[in-house]
Every structure is written in structure tokens, then in C-alpha cells.
Design a protein around this motif. Structure first.
Motif, PDB file in Angstrom:
ATOM      1  N   THR A   7     -45.154  45.100  25.489  1.00 19.87           N
ATOM      2  CA  THR A   7     -45.307  45.472  24.083  1.00 19.87           C
ATOM      3  C   THR A   7     -46.547  46.332  23.945  1.00 19.87           C
ATOM      4  OG1 THR A   7     -46.605  43.488  23.558  1.00 19.87           O
ATOM      5  CG2 THR A   7     -44.185  43.339  23.342  1.00 19.87           C
ATOM      6  N   SER A   8     -46.759  46.835  22.740  1.00 20.27           N
ATOM      7  CA  SER A   8     -47.943  47.673  22.527  1.00 20.27           C
ATOM      8  C   SER A   8     -49.228  46.876  22.727  1.00 20.27           C
ATOM      9  CB  SER A   8     -47.907  48.255  21.115  1.00 20.27           C
ATOM     10  OG  SER A   8     -47.830  47.221  20.148  1.00 20.27           O
ATOM     11  N   GLU A   9     -49.195  45.553  22.443  1.00 19.94           N
ATOM     12  CA  GLU A   9     -50.395  44.736  22.612  1.00 19.94           C
ATOM     13  C   GLU A   9     -50.636  44.368  24.073  1.00 19.94           C
ATOM     14  OE1 GLU A   9     -47.978  44.095  20.494  1.00 19.94           O
ATOM     15  OE2 GLU A   9     -48.919  44.524  18.543  1.00 19.94           O
ATOM     16  N   SER A  10     -49.543  44.165  24.838  1.00 18.61           N
ATOM     17  CA  SER A  10     -49.684  43.732  26.235  1.00 18.61           C
ATOM     18  C   SER A  10     -49.512  44.864  27.237  1.00 18.61           C
ATOM     19  CB  SER A  10     -48.645  42.636  26.532  1.00 18.61           C
ATOM     20  OG  SER A  10     -47.326  43.151  26.381  1.00 18.61           O
TER      21      SER A  10
END
Length: 222
Positions: A54-57
Motif C-alpha cells: 500500500t502507499s503506507e507500507s
């Protein structure tokens, strides 16, 4: 104005706001940026999906993900189309009217010739019908000329305004391009793009309506 007095800024004609390159470029830039952001978002989403992240990970930065990102050519064409949506579609509409009149005109002319032949051989023929054919032919020729000229005018205006917008975009980009970009696109290449290549864009946009509407008269004549 001549060798005794050079041209001054006040000698140049004033353009309406709708025709000024600043206004046109601002409109084009908003549309282009909107399409570009959407493509970038889809590109990042595809990268995340390939890595199951994801964009966070994400294990990579956005700059690294954008290294293989290329702007498709259709984005520029699409942005220009929506910038001149009204003008270009008006040109297409006038061209369609002109093509339809051009295809139907021989039918009215044939009917008029048949009427004249009947009158010549003293056959029974309604005079009002013949007058109607004659007036119809004149009106169709008149409307055909008006429509084709308006279509050509609108198309050429779209071409010239597109060239002005792209020229301004090239100049602005040449001022902010990186050292790597300057090595890849030297000033000679930029001048060629602004000269020869953008002239082709101008010419193509001016005659594009002829190619797009070609199937309509072709279908009518068949």
C-alpha cells in the motif's frame, strides 16, 4: 509606421481574453494537469499492486516508482480537445452540414434538369415546382459555402491557438528543465519542435475535420 517610426506596443491590435495565449494556456494547463495526475495515480496503484503493498507500507519512494513513468501521447491530444471542445465540435458540425448539402445537391439539380426538359418538350409540369427546385438549389449552394467556410475558419483557429499554447508550454518547460533534460533536448531540438513540428500540428488541426467527417458523405452517397 516604417523606417522613420518603428512598431510600438500600442500599434498592435488588442485581443479578447478568450483569444489571449495566457488565458488559453491556463485553461489547457488545468486540463492537462488533471489528466496527468490521474495517470500518475493509476501508475502508483499498479506499482503497489505488483508488490502487494500500500502507499503506507511501500518499500520504494514515489520518485523511484516514477522512474519508468512515461506520459502517453494521447493525453496531450485529449487535453487540447477539451480545451477547444466548443470550437472544434462547431467546426465538425458545420462540416457535417456542408457534406450533407454537397451530397443532396445533385439530386435537386437532377430534378430541376428534368423539369426544364419537360417544359422544353411542352410536357405538363408545375411551374411552382420548378421555381422551388431553382430556389432550393440556390439556397443549398449558399448554405454549403457558408458552412464550409465557417468549418474551415473554426478549424484553422483551433490549429493556430493549439500552436500558441504548445509554444508557450515548450518555452516554460525549457526554463525549468533539468540538466539531464537539457542534455537530451538541447536548444536546437527545442527550436525545431517550436518551428517545424508545431507547424504540422497547426496544419493537421486545421484539416482534421475533413478526415473525421469523411464517413458521413461516403455513407450518404452509397
Amino acid at each position: 509606421v516604417g523606417y522613420l517610426r518603428t512598431l510600438q506596443p500600442e500599434d498592435m491590435p488588442k485581443l479578447n481574453n478568450e483569444l489571449k495565449v495566457e488565458q488559453l494556456h491556463c485553461k489547457f494547463d488545468k486540463i492537462f494537469s488533471k489528466h496527468l495526475q490521474k495517470l500518475k495515480h493509476n501508475h502508483l496503484a499498479k506499482k503497489y499492486e505488483e508488490r502487494n503493498e500500500t502507499s503506507e507500507s511501500s518499500t520504494k519512494t514515489e520518485e523511484e516508482d516514477f522512474e519508468d513513468f512515461k506520459v502517453p501521447a494521447f493525453v496531450l491530444v485529449k487535453s487540447l480537445y477539451f480545451t477547444f471542445f466548443l470550437e472544434f465540435n462547431t467546426a465538425l458540425l458545420f462540416k457535417i452540414f456542408s457534406d450533407v448539402l454537397t451530397c443532396l445537391l445533385p439530386l435537386i439539380q437532377k430534378a430541376l434538369i428534368n423539369f426544364v426538359s419537360k417544359r422544353y418538350y411542352n410536357m405538363e409540369a408545375n411551374m411552382g415546382q420548378g421555381v422551388g427546385y431553382a430556389v432550393g438549389v440556390c439556397l443549398m449552394i449558399l448554405m454549403n459555402g457558408i458552412c464550409i467556410n465557417h468549418s474551415f475558419y473554426q478549424s484553422m483557429m483551433v490549429g493556430s491557438m493549439s500552436k500558441a499554447i504548445l509554444t508557450k508550454s515548450l518555452l516554460l518547460k525549457s526554463f525549468t528543465i533539468s540538466a539531464r533534460g537539457k542534455h537530451k533536448f538541447p536548444m536546437g531540438t527545442v527550436n525545431t519542435l517550436m518551428g517545424a513540428d508545431l507547424s504540422r500540428v497547426d496544419f493537421a488541426a486545421g484539416l482534421l475535420s475533413f478526415g473525421i467527417t469523411f464517413p458521413i458523405p461516403f455513407t450518404i452517397t452509397i
